[in-house]
Design an enzyme around this catalytic site. Structure first.
Site, mmCIF file in Angstrom:
data_model
loop_
_atom_site.group_PDB
_atom_site.id
_atom_site.type_symbol
_atom_site.label_atom_id
_atom_site.label_comp_id
_atom_site.label_asym_id
_atom_site.label_seq_id
_atom_site.Cartn_x
_atom_site.Cartn_y
_atom_site.Cartn_z
ATOM 1 N N ARG A 52 0.794 -1.340 0.032
ATOM 2 C CA ARG A 52 -0.154 0.194 0.041
ATOM 3 C C ARG A 52 0.689 1.397 0.110
ATOM 4 O O ARG A 52 0.589 2.317 -0.447
ATOM 5 C CB ARG A 52 -1.112 0.001 1.007
ATOM 6 N N LYS A 161 -0.278 -18.530 6.681
ATOM 7 C CA LYS A 161 -1.486 -18.711 7.557
ATOM 8 C C LYS A 161 -1.752 -17.325 8.369
ATOM 9 O O LYS A 161 -0.753 -16.643 7.971
ATOM 10 C CB LYS A 161 -0.894 -19.620 8.627
ATOM 11 N N ASP A 190 2.296 -24.344 5.371
ATOM 12 C CA ASP A 190 2.556 -24.621 6.767
ATOM 13 C C ASP A 190 3.917 -24.979 6.920
ATOM 14 O O ASP A 190 4.623 -25.913 6.281
ATOM 15 C CB ASP A 190 2.012 -26.037 6.995
ATOM 16 N N HIS A 191 4.759 -23.792 7.392
ATOM 17 C CA HIS A 191 6.332 -23.999 7.072
ATOM 18 C C HIS A 191 6.857 -25.191 7.826
ATOM 19 O O HIS A 191 7.850 -25.351 7.294
ATOM 20 C CB HIS A 191 6.925 -22.816 7.633
ATOM 21 N N LYS A 195 10.521 -28.071 6.832
ATOM 22 C CA LYS A 195 11.507 -28.423 7.806
ATOM 23 C C LYS A 195 11.946 -29.803 6.961
ATOM 24 O O LYS A 195 11.392 -30.771 7.099
ATOM 25 C CB LYS A 195 11.183 -28.409 8.973
ATOM 26 N N GLU A 229 8.043 -23.580 22.954
ATOM 27 C CA GLU A 229 8.874 -22.413 22.574
ATOM 28 C C GLU A 229 9.349 -21.874 24.076
ATOM 29 O O GLU A 229 8.671 -21.976 24.895
ATOM 30 C CB GLU A 229 8.197 -21.395 21.946
ATOM 31 N N ASP A 248 -2.625 -21.070 16.549
ATOM 32 C CA ASP A 248 -1.371 -20.547 16.251
ATOM 33 C C ASP A 248 -0.441 -21.866 15.651
ATOM 34 O O ASP A 248 0.102 -21.814 14.688
ATOM 35 C CB ASP A 248 -0.727 -19.768 17.122
ATOM 36 N N HIS A 253 0.627 -26.736 12.523
ATOM 37 C CA HIS A 253 1.950 -27.406 12.701
ATOM 38 C C HIS A 253 1.689 -28.849 13.370
ATOM 39 O O HIS A 253 2.070 -29.709 12.957
ATOM 40 C CB HIS A 253 3.022 -26.653 13.365
HETATM 41 C C1 BG6 Z 1 4.628 -19.875 13.626
HETATM 42 C C2 BG6 Z 1 3.771 -19.102 14.689
HETATM 43 O O1 BG6 Z 1 3.953 -20.478 12.862
HETATM 44 O O2 BG6 Z 1 5.341 -20.746 14.170
HETATM 45 C C3 BG6 Z 1 4.681 -18.670 15.974
HETATM 46 O O3 BG6 Z 1 2.656 -18.040 14.430
HETATM 47 C C4 BG6 Z 1 5.704 -19.623 16.231
HETATM 48 O O4 BG6 Z 1 4.000 -18.224 17.009
HETATM 49 C C5 BG6 Z 1 6.534 -20.017 14.928
HETATM 50 O O5 BG6 Z 1 6.659 -18.769 16.973
HETATM 51 C C6 BG6 Z 1 7.433 -21.385 15.352
HETATM 52 O O6 BG6 Z 1 8.055 -21.493 14.629
HETATM 53 P P1 BG6 Z 1 9.569 -22.507 14.357
HETATM 54 O O7 BG6 Z 1 9.900 -22.692 13.174
HETATM 55 O O8 BG6 Z 1 10.252 -21.543 15.200
HETATM 56 O O9 BG6 Z 1 9.151 -23.704 15.482
#
Ligand code: BG6
Length: 503
Positions: A52, A161, A190-191, A195, A229, A248, A253
């Site tokens: 924007r 996401k 979904d990252h 991995k 985490e 989240d 995940h």
């Molecule tokens: C994200 C969440 O999808 O994954 C975050 O929104 C989280 O809150 C993160 O910290 C964790 O990813 P990773 O790869 O560090 O385990």
């Protein structure tokens, strides 16, 4: 999952919506740059940042270069950057402004005529969810969504996401996407699936003979999945307080890890074959009972404590968190799969912020051996074999076995057979986003969430969210920052004769 030597990527324009955001500088641009170092981007690759703000091309390029210096896994190679740089530009426009999409289309057509062949357009939606609808509508109305439809240069959309906030919104989002794009053009990120260790899960399960015969209710006593985490919500309270641990982390995940752990062998490595099996596994999960007795579901919120020796404030004291918030920063669930393979095996899953350690791990606890030979002392039961699959950090796999300790007495002790990625393969593994962007460029959806998968997972968890919403703070447990979460989550396992094994 793609074998890249066999696939060619057509000339590509990638348009990133939300180009001034954190994800672009921390993950997307470093990923593109590293793909370029590995010569995996097509010869004609163009990057357009859409946002924007009004930003000059030069300024955008400089910002990207800076972010590469901070976040690229490998040092910035000037030769590689100078090749990419001239093809980077910025397109200013609002997400709901049709005219900006028309001019975006003209820009892409100009690129196409300069290249002299069809160019695939990849639209990366890295905006807050409120941006999705107008962007998708305008991609549709401007004709960008159907560009080169049914050819290898078909346009594609990558969606970050959160994919909805419950079943209803995920369905709406799917309908909205599918009005404009065919499912084969859609890549829901979904990252975790990018991995290396997560991709390796399928290989471990299906490229080795020794696991499959024991991978079922006859030999498995329970399965545990921990994604913990140390970090708190930091500066993301605005997003996180509307989300919470279930939305989240668990819905996406953790449920993906669960699906990959429990699915049946696919008939091939075709993306649909794999995703069909994941959906079937998710469909087998029994609905959860949510009450304040914590029989199957526990939620908690962190209070002040010590994390890694440092004082940490409680969630309610974090900047931007409303005083009356009842958002959970921790969730543990006991899931059951009602199918032939897993009937009766509890799956304990948990995820939370401000826990003792950052770790993502899957532990398969096998049944105990009968105590006839070595377990004469019934007070000391034989240890069960444990298969620990460490997703991160210290990526690797270990298997515990009972062994005789050296000496004249027959004493047993569990020992570990272990494999570490670092020691075996070295540490320069591609980042998750490198893999995912490359797969999207090629058009391989294996490591992306299909629409029905997202809905299946929301279908299981939406009733939990609804109950929590009506319960408010009732049943919201507290845990001190820097611990492994609320006691109720330990009890969840103790009732069933188990205990958490990642600690
Ligand atoms: C994200 C969440 O999808 O994954 C975050 O929104 C989280 O809150 C993160 O910290 C964790 O990813 P990773 O790869 O560090 O385990």
């Amino acid at each position: 999952m793609t074998n890249f030597s066999k696939r060619t990527i057509p000339p590509t324009v990638m348009v990133i919506f939300g180009a001034s955001g954190d994800l672009t500088s921390r993950k997307l641009v470093p990923a593109l740059f590293n793909l370029s170092i590995d010569k995996l981007l097509p010869e004609n690759f163009f990057l357009i940042g859409y946002g924007r703000k009004s930003v000059e091309n030069e300024e955008f390029r400089n910002t990207l270069k800076k972010s590469l210096n901070s976040y690229s896994r490998r040092p910035v190679d000037e030769k590689v950057w100078s090749k990419l740089e001239p093809n980077v530009s910025f397109h200013s426009g609002a997400y709901d402004d049709e005219k900006s999409f028309d001019s975006l289309k003209s820009k892409i057509e100009e690129i196409e005529s300069s290249v002299g062949e069809p160019v695939q357009s990849i639209f990366y939606l890295s905006t807050p969810p409120s941006g999705f609808l107008p962007i998708l509508e305008n991609l549709g109305n401007s004709g960008l969504a159907r560009l080169h439809h049914n050819t290898s240069s078909a346009s594609k959309v990558i969606i970050e996401k959160p994919f909805g906030r419950d079943l209803e919104s995920a369905r709406e989002l799917n309908q909205m996407i599918n009005r404009r794009f065919a499912e084969s053009q859609v890549f829901r990120i979904d990252h975790y699936l990018g991995k290396e260790t997560v991709q390796s899960l399928l290989v471990q399960r299906f490229a080795n003979t020794i696991f499959e015969p024991v991978w079922n209710r006859n030999y498995v006593s329970c399965v545990q999945i921990t994604v913990s985490e140390e970090l708190g919500v930091g500066s993301r309270a605005g997003y996180y307080d509307r989300s919470g641990a279930l939305r989240d982390m668990i819905q996406n995940h953790v449920m993906q890890l669960l699906a990959l752990t429990t699915m049946e062998p696919p008939s091939s490595l075709d993306p649909e074959a794999i995703r069909d099996e994941k959906v079937k596994a998710l469909q087998a999960i029994k609905p959860l009972t949510v009450d304040t007795s914590h029989a199957e579901v526990v939620r908690g919120v962190y209070t002040e404590g010590l994390v890694g020796g440092e004082k940490a404030i409680g969630y309610l004291e974090e900047d931007g968190v409303p005083n009356n918030s009842f958002t959970e920063t921790y969730t543990a669930l006991c899931l059951q799969l009602d199918n032939w393979r897993w009937k009766g095996v509890p799956f304990y899953i948990r995820s939370g912020k401000r826990l003792k350690q950052k770790v993502s791990e899957i532990v398969v606890q096998f049944t105990r051996p009968p105590a006839i030979l070595f377990g004469q002392n019934s007070q000391v039961p034989l240890s069960p074999n444990l298969l620990k699959i460490r997703i991160q950090p210290d990526e690797g796999v270990s298997l515990s076995l009972n062994s005789k300790t050296p000496g004249l007495e027959t004493k047993l002790q569990p020992v570990n057979l272990s494999f570490g990625y670092d020691t075996t393969f070295g540490s320069n593994t591609p980042e998750a986003y490198e893999r995912l962007i490359l797969d999207a460029l090629v058009g391989d959806g294996t490591l992306f969430i299909r629409g029905d998968e997202a809905e299946q997972s929301w279908g299981l968890l939406s009733p939990v969210l609804q109950s929590w919403n009506s319960q408010g703070t009732a049943g919201l447990e507290k845990y001190s920052a820097g611990t492994w979460g609320p006691l109720a989550a330990d009890k969840l396992l103790l009732h069933r004769g188990h205990e958490w094994l990642t600690n």
